[in-house]
Design a protein around this motif. Structure first.
Motif, mmCIF file in Angstrom:
data_model
loop_
_atom_site.group_PDB
_atom_site.id
_atom_site.type_symbol
_atom_site.label_atom_id
_atom_site.label_comp_id
_atom_site.label_asym_id
_atom_site.label_seq_id
_atom_site.Cartn_x
_atom_site.Cartn_y
_atom_site.Cartn_z
ATOM 1 N N ALA A 1 -6.120 0.062 5.373
ATOM 2 C CA ALA A 1 -5.084 -0.722 6.045
ATOM 3 C C ALA A 1 -5.413 -0.904 7.517
ATOM 4 N N ILE B 1 1.083 -6.044 2.264
ATOM 5 C CA ILE B 1 -0.207 -6.671 2.561
ATOM 6 C C ILE B 1 0.025 -8.127 2.947
ATOM 7 N N LEU C 1 0.863 -1.189 0.000
ATOM 8 C CA LEU C 1 0.000 0.000 0.000
ATOM 9 C C LEU C 1 0.891 1.228 0.000
ATOM 10 N N ASP C 2 0.663 2.121 -0.972
ATOM 11 C CA ASP C 2 1.460 3.342 -1.005
ATOM 12 C C ASP C 2 0.874 4.374 -0.053
ATOM 13 N N ASN D 1 -2.830 4.875 -0.031
ATOM 14 C CA ASN D 1 -3.574 3.627 0.207
ATOM 15 C C ASN D 1 -3.967 2.935 -1.095
ATOM 16 N N ARG D 2 -3.149 3.093 -2.098
ATOM 17 C CA ARG D 2 -3.392 2.435 -3.366
ATOM 18 C C ARG D 2 -2.511 1.186 -3.447
ATOM 19 N N VAL D 3 -3.077 0.092 -3.936
ATOM 20 C CA VAL D 3 -2.363 -1.183 -4.008
ATOM 21 C C VAL D 3 -1.382 -1.169 -5.175
#
Length: 378
Positions: free
Chosen positions: A364, A349, A315-316, A319-321
């Motif tokens: 998260a 993750i 997760l950056d 909060n993007r995968v």
């Protein structure tokens, strides 16, 4: 009338359905990576060898009168092991002693004669030739005494050699001869073998490529040795039990075996109970160094893509995968040592990866190993 009709018409119509609320972001369990101090080790196979080993052979010939030790017992350096019949050697020493006494008597007479001739030649009572002959006889007598002393010492040494002693302290094996056997000086077959087993050596092999890689990592500072610059070694025995005492790497060979491409390493282990015996097959766990800034990722978080590459989902900051391709090193317990692809502070993750896809937004939550294990049991 029109008003009532309109009202009736509106009440008879079905009400429009309300819009559903927006879907919540899926939750994923994450761990935050950080630098860790990790002691790295290598598992190498090898065998035990004695710290000292000596094959006992006679230095004089003769008949063995008796054996003076118990097979399989511990012996001390200088302890008598066999008695060879000393009769002929004792007689030789007595003869050498008598020859020395005779030579000393001749020397005494030659000294007196030389002294008299020295006084006489000073007053011209004898010729110079007579004095020179007397002086030469004196020197010959002195040489005879020296030779007899050497012969007596040789005889004494040979007599002592009839008592065959242990050259080192250690455990002695079986005897290859019994009383009554004829032995010869420096014979090819040994009478017995003494081995010192405490401490004991463990010889293992390591590939030359692995050795070069470790040297480069130590030189670059990626790996560090302990404060004494000594690599610790642990042993796993043939039955899978860990040897309770820790050893120390002593040296590595200076030659690479051309057939195997391996280098021999030698470790030394204390062996007070003599649990380790020569020739045992063992596995040695060698501490190769310490990585002060290691990045570890749990093995359960790592997957493989269709190319066989190791990947994880992270997760950056938004909060993007994201999908990361990793360069992995060795396994450290239940983790992988990461060589490339991840940095300290990033979130990996651990659970919920099936709910999300790369590019998706996720919520998260902290990964709880104990709670996860309890859920799995239920």
């Amino acid at each position: 009338m029109l008003y009532l009709y309109t009202l009736f018409f509106l009440q008879g119509q079905p009400q429009a359905e309300s819009a559903p609320p927006p879907a919540a972001d899926p939750e994923v369990s994450v761990i935050t990576l950080s630098h860790q101090q990790v002691a790295l080790d290598s598992e190498l196979t090898g065998r035990t060898t004695p710290f000292l080993i000596a094959e006992v052979r006679p230095q004089v010939g003769g008949i063995i009168n008796k054996r003076l030790f118990e097979e399989g017992s511990d012996v001390k350096a200088g302890q008598a092991l066999y008695q060879i019949d000393p009769a002929t050697y004792k007689a030789t020493m007595d003869s050498a002693r008598a020859a020395l006494a005779k030579a000393e008597a001749n020397l005494f007479a030659a000294q007196l004669k030389s002294q008299r001739y020295k006084d006489l030649v000073a007053i011209k009572a004898v010729s110079q030739q007579n004095y020179d002959d007397a002086y030469a006889d004196l020197k010959q007598a002195e040489a005879d005494v020296a030779a007899c002393k050497a012969a007596l010492e040789t005889a004494r040494i040979n007599l002592e050699y009839t008592k065959v002693t242990s050259p080192i302290s250690g455990r002695i094996g079986r005897s290859s001869v019994t009383a009554g056997a004829l032995v010869t000086a420096s014979q090819q077959a040994s009478l017995a073998t003494v081995q010192q087993l405490d401490p004991i050596y463990v010889d293992v092999t390591q590939s030359s490529s692995e050795m070069l890689r470790l040297k480069r990592q130590l030189a670059s500072g990626q790996l560090k040795r302990d404060e004494h610059n000594k690599a610790k070694v642990r042993l796993i025995l043939e039955d899978g039990v860990t040897y309770p005492l820790e050893g120390e790497l002593q040296f590595s060979d200076v030659t690479v075996d051309q057939t195997t491409g391996a280098v021999t390493l030698r470790a030394v282990f204390p062996n007070p109970e003599q649990e380790l015996l020569p020739g045992m097959y063992v596995r040695a766990i060698l501490e190769t160094g310490v990585n002060d800034r290691a990045i570890l990722v749990p093995q359960r978080a790592v997957a493989r893509n269709n190319k066989g590459e190791a990947t994880v989902l992270v997760l950056d900051e938004q909060n993007r995968v994201q999908t990361r391709t990793l360069g992995l090193g060795r396994a450290v317990g239940a983790d992988w040592l990461v060589n490339s692809g991840l940095r300290a502070g990033e979130r990996v993750i651990m659970e919920g990866s099936q709910k999300v896809a790369p590019g998706a937004i996720a919520k998260a939550v902290a990964f709880q190993p104990a709670a996860s294990a309890a859920d799995d049991k239920r």
